[in-house]
Write an enzyme that holds these catalytic residues in place. Structure first.
Site, PDB file in Angstrom:
ATOM      1  N   ASP A 302       0.807  -1.220   0.000  1.00 22.50           N
ATOM      2  CA  ASP A 302       0.000   0.000   0.000  1.00 22.50           C
ATOM      3  C   ASP A 302       0.840   1.272   0.000  1.00 22.50           C
ATOM      4  O   ASP A 302       0.434   2.282  -0.582  1.00 22.50           O
ATOM      5  CB  ASP A 302      -0.939   0.010   1.209  1.00 22.50           C
ATOM      6  CG  ASP A 302      -2.096  -0.962   1.043  1.00 22.50           C
ATOM      7  OD1 ASP A 302      -2.483  -1.221  -0.110  1.00 22.50           O
ATOM      8  OD2 ASP A 302      -2.605  -1.461   2.056  1.00 22.50           O
ATOM      9  N   TYR A 386      -9.944  -0.094   2.896  1.00 21.61           N
ATOM     10  CA  TYR A 386      -9.420  -0.061   4.264  1.00 21.61           C
ATOM     11  C   TYR A 386      -9.046   1.355   4.682  1.00 21.61           C
ATOM     12  O   TYR A 386      -8.659   2.185   3.854  1.00 21.61           O
ATOM     13  CB  TYR A 386      -8.179  -0.945   4.379  1.00 21.61           C
ATOM     14  CG  TYR A 386      -8.390  -2.215   5.167  1.00 21.61           C
ATOM     15  CD1 TYR A 386      -8.526  -3.433   4.522  1.00 21.61           C
ATOM     16  CD2 TYR A 386      -8.436  -2.204   6.564  1.00 21.61           C
ATOM     17  CE1 TYR A 386      -8.702  -4.608   5.236  1.00 21.61           C
ATOM     18  CE2 TYR A 386      -8.608  -3.376   7.282  1.00 21.61           C
ATOM     19  CZ  TYR A 386      -8.748  -4.580   6.618  1.00 21.61           C
ATOM     20  OH  TYR A 386      -8.930  -5.735   7.328  1.00 21.61           O
TER      21      TYR A 386
END
Length: 645
Positions: A302, A386
């Protein structure tokens, strides 16, 4: 020109500290410099623009009011082909002073591309046909999330810049589409050509249609609202920001921010004694544990593949941040070089932290008690489904804590109701969430009472049975100085209660021991992805819980500088393979920690926060409890609840 050969430019005005993040004006100036060069063309795009941090010696010679030499790192790429060009730009001289073209690297997937990718997939005939087979005819209701493609050796994917998508069905506006996964239908998109190169159809699974919403306007509840808790500071806050430095109690720190790492801390000091020169979370990888359908590709980095800084939220007073708050904005670039300002990207405030210390003399019934508090420096980023909250805490007793709070919506796939398989948990009838992990890496450039530091491993052993242990109760902790990078590649050992500390090579406390800070590593994770697999080979930094390397300002990321389609080269294993000496040296401590997440039913529709992190605590750094001299105080606003009836 190599970076270490760059001549210092003339001074530039503007920032209040050499390590302050680039201002809005500096970001735009860097763009203008590049646009005015022979490197810029109609297809040129900007990946990241961030501060090129000056040498440590330059920073330490700085005094407030001095002129500051500012340079910027600028990464650019061409929209229609792979390759990244790294630039160092002098903001004072307004020239490019270093350039390096990397023809085989790919830029991070940009926030602006998320919507473009969704539109490309929705318009693709093969993807439309796959949706039609599943009864979907209104493509405006199809929500497409773009995931980095990884590097799996799939024929036809060579030499491209790709993303791999998953899709869901949104029934109506603002409805939680993650309750309706379109299973088994994945498109592969070329970001350079803006086309779908392939649609993978693994077969149909019924789309689950039961709703599971989280927006307040879509929920019916008779649950009473909790009574409010107000955080007030009638005397004002205990911190200040001046000359680019945040000061609180005996602490001082420079707060930084960039598009890749997000929040960074610099020159962390207690009572003007240095502890860490730079601290940040430099990578995060989320491997999923299922080989089924297209889910085997879910192994996203990420930070390296997207950048959590550019995905930071604009925080809301009274919701994200509670109390008396100081906000800092973040200034970064968009792909076209225009300015992107994230208002309230960083939150700074104080919190009560419970009991600090207490003792009652039972003979005299005299008691002394002090309450703790902490300074909180935080930001929150949304990475697709998320959310990650990044929190750094400074405590009155000299402790430092990094806490990451994971929330948001778990990634979902569809299954036959009642049959999620062994790799998933069924969270709603027909909705499966796969087992996964969140593995983070902190880069801690330690300066415990100076640059000359050493790394020490501490193990506890039971004394063998015999004359030295006549009662069977003897055990002791033994220290070992690890002198080279390969020796310092270490994993946890609960059998010996292993821990690590960084000692000063120059300063000692009042009992003659080196001053030190201990790493409290309480959230270490065992990785399960095979290290020789496609995904495992790209993230080999997870093989150890700690690494220690000799300081090199260009060794910044544990899995490599350019993560999209990476091969695993240029990360921590390669740094450590040099096996440089690290005893009594300028060293960097890398700590790998995280979350092991077999999903619970309660994690849907929005996951309650789960935490991970680590602490750095003084271990002989002081001559006594550094908070022993805290003045006594009783909170006059506290009162009895009188709740008993």
């Amino acid at each position: 020109m190599p970076i270490d050969e760059i001549e210092p430019p003339i001074a530039a005005e503007g920032p209040k500290h050499p390590l302050s993040p680039l201002s809005a004006a500096e970001v735009l100036l860097a763009v203008d410099i590049v646009k005015g060069s022979d490197l810029f063309g109609p297809q040129t795009r900007f990946e990241t623009i961030e501060l090129f941090e000056p040498l440590k010696a330059e920073v330490r010679q700085y005094w407030p009011g001095d002129q500051i030499h500012r340079r910027a790192r600028v990464n650019i790429f061409e929209a229609d082909r792979i390759g990244v060009t790294r630039l160092i730009v002098s903001l004072a001289e307004r020239v490019i002073i270093s350039r390096q073209h990397l023809p085989d690297q790919r830029s991070m997937i940009q926030l602006e591309q998320f919507g473009q990718i969704e539109a490309i997939v929705r318009a693709d005939p093969a993807f439309i046909a796959g949706c039609a087979k599943r009864g979907i005819t209104d493509m405006s209701k199809v929500c497409v999330d773009s995931w980095s493609a990884g590097n799996f050796g799939v024929p036809g994917e060579e030499g491209r810049h790709l993303c791999h998508v998953f899709a869901w069905l949104r029934l109506y506006e603002n409805e939680n589409f993650y309750a309706h996964p379109i299973e088994g239908l994945n498109a592969v998109v070329d970001l350079s050509t803006s086309e779908v190169i392939r649609v993978d159809d693994y077969g149909m699974v019924p789309i689950p249609m039961q709703e599971s919403n989280y927006e307040a306007g879509l929920l019916q509840s008779d649950r009473p609202a909790p009574k409010r808790i107000d955080i007030v500071q009638p005397d004002g806050v205990g911190f200040s920001i001046a000359d680019g430095v945040l000061r609180w109690d005996k602490w001082s720190v420079v707060v930084g921010f960039n598009a890749r790492e997000g929040l960074t801390l610099h020159d962390i000091r207690y009572d003007d004694r240095p502890i860490a020169y730079r601290a940040s979370i430099v990578e995060m990888v989320v491997p999923y544990g299922t080989p089924e359908n297209g889910h085997f590709r879910k192994n996203v980095f990420d930070i390296g593949e997207y950048g959590v800084g550019k995905l930071a939220n604009s925080l809301t007073l009274g919701c994200d941040c509670l109390g008396v708050i100081e906000y800092l904005d973040a200034h970064i670039n968009k792909m076209d070089g225009s300015l992107m300002t994230i208002p309230n990207a960083i939150c700074i405030h104080e919190e009560d932290a419970g009991l600090l210390w207490k003792h009652t003399d039972f003979r005299t019934e005299r008691a002394e008690v002090r309450r703790s508090r902490k300074l909180v420096i935080s930001s929150i980023s949304t990475v697709g489904n998320y959310e990650y909250g990044f929190y750094w805490y400074l405590f009155l007793d000299g402790g430092i804590e990094c806490e990451i709070k994971a929330t948001g919506i778990i990634n979902t796939g569809a299954c036959e109701p009642g049959s999620p398989g062994k790799y998933a948990t069924e969270v709603l009838p027909g909705v499966a969430a796969h087992i996964h992990q969140h593995l983070f890496c902190a880069r801690l450039d330690m300066t415990v009472d100076g640059d000359a530091n050493r790394f020490v491993e501490c193990n506890t052993y039971a004394e063998p049975a015999g004359p030295a242990n006549p009662y069977g109760n003897a055990f002791y902790a033994a220290d070992e100085v690890l002198e080279t990078e390969l020796a310092a590649c270490r994993r946890a050992n609960p059998d010996t209660m292993r821990f690590w500390k960084v000692e000063s090579a120059e300063r000692h406390n009042h009992v003659g021991r080196p001053t030190a800070y201990k790493l409290e590593a309480n959230h270490m994770v065992t990785p399960f992805v095979r290290p020789d697999s496609f995904s495992g080979s790209r993230g080999r930094f997870v093989e150890n819980h700690v690494w220690v390397t000799a300081f090199d300002p260009e060794e910044r990321y544990p899995a490599g500088e350019y993560m999209n389609h990476s091969t695993g080269k240029g990360g921590l294993p390669d740094f450590a393979a040099q096996d440089r000496p690290i005893k009594d040296a300028d060293i960097v401590l890398w700590h790998v920690f995280g979350l092991h997440h077999p999903v619970r039913v309660e994690d849907f529709p929005v996951q309650p926060v789960i935490e991970t992190g680590f602490k750095l605590v003084p271990c002989g750094f002081f001559d006594r409890n550094p908070a022993i001299d805290l003045p006594p105080a009783a909170n006059k606003a506290s009162c009895c609840a009188k709740a008993s009836v």
